[in-house]
Design a protein around this motif. Structure first.
Motif, PDB file in Angstrom:
ATOM      1  N   VAL A 112      -5.086   3.359   3.078  1.00 46.08           N
ATOM      2  CA  VAL A 112      -5.273   2.094   2.364  1.00 46.08           C
ATOM      3  C   VAL A 112      -4.587   0.954   3.116  1.00 46.08           C
ATOM      4  O   VAL A 112      -5.147  -0.126   3.291  1.00 46.08           O
ATOM      5  N   LEU A 149      -6.280  -2.501   4.693  1.00 44.00           N
ATOM      6  CA  LEU A 149      -5.836  -3.852   4.358  1.00 44.00           C
ATOM      7  C   LEU A 149      -5.456  -4.640   5.619  1.00 44.00           C
ATOM      8  O   LEU A 149      -5.807  -5.809   5.766  1.00 44.00           O
ATOM      9  N   ALA A 159       0.861  -1.181   0.000  1.00 45.61           N
ATOM     10  CA  ALA A 159       0.000   0.000   0.000  1.00 45.61           C
ATOM     11  C   ALA A 159       0.895   1.226   0.000  1.00 45.61           C
ATOM     12  O   ALA A 159       1.935   1.242   0.670  1.00 45.61           O
TER      13      ALA A 159
END
Length: 222
Positions: A36, A40, A31
């Motif tokens: 983000v 995840l 990432a």
């Protein structure tokens, strides 16, 4: 094969680290920003996160705090150009399992990743449960039980408790604990050992971990 998530806003660094980790036999996700990466890590928790500190928007410190609060079982290895003692102490006390400053040698990064993965899985199998007096530690669930109470331990507290329980009644120095539990071959001028012991004592509501003045700590069996 370990599942590793690399979060860094520098594409060249991400590609460099990804290639090395894949070559070392790991499954790697990446990432390029903190938001983000945090998503995840929370949705599909990896075995280890390699995290940069300085990123636009949601920086590494915010990711570390949020991840440690929501998933303390996920280890975070900080990889940052902010490598002064203050930054190291800050992230270790915030829950990181290791710190490596940039620029770095890829061989050292791989060695540290292997050590962190081994530390998180070592001991599961024939010795699934440790018992010292009234304290019970389940090595598979990382659950600590005492006086009818059960609680899941964050990564660092689990590793420290496991180390002390396997050496019950032996005095362990702070230097030894820093080396064996935190992976430091030197003293980075931090009180992370004392802070972690204080957290364990609070959870235990007991004085089974004794302070040996000017030396370290001892987990007492009786």
């Amino acid at each position: 094969m370990a599942q590793i998530l690399v979060i860094d806003d520098e594409p060249e660094v991400v590609r460099f680290v990804e290639r090395a980790l894949v070559g070392d036999g790991h499954d790697v996700a990446t990432a390029y920003d903190g938001a983000v990466g945090l998503g995840l890590a929370l949705n599909e928790p990896p075995d280890l996160v390699v995290l940069d500190l300085v990123m636009p928007g949601v920086d590494g410190r915010k990711v570390l705090r949020a991840l440690h609060g929501a998933r303390p079982d996920v280890g975070v290895l900080v990889l940052s150009a902010e490598s002064d003692v203050g930054a190291r102490v800050e992230v270790l006390e915030a829950g990181a399992v290791d710190f490596l400053g940039k620029p770095f040698a890829i061989r050292e990064l791989l060695a540290r990743v292997r050590a962190r993965i081994a530390a998180s899985t070592h001991g599961v199998g024939h010795d699934d449960v440790l018992r010292v007096g009234q304290v019970v530690l389940d090595l598979q669930t990382r659950e600590l039980r005492i006086d009818g109470r059960a609680m899941a331990l964050p990564e660092r507290e689990f590793l420290l408790m496991r180390y002390l329980m396997r050496r019950a009644d032996r005095v362990c120095s702070r230097e030894e604990l820093l080396a064996e539990v935190w992976g430091y071959a030197f003293d980075p001028a931090t009180n992370v050992v004392d802070v972690c012991v204080a957290r364990l004592r609070h959870r235990l509501r007991s004085d089974v971990i004794r302070t040996v003045r000017n030396v370290g700590y001892q987990l007492q069996s009786g």
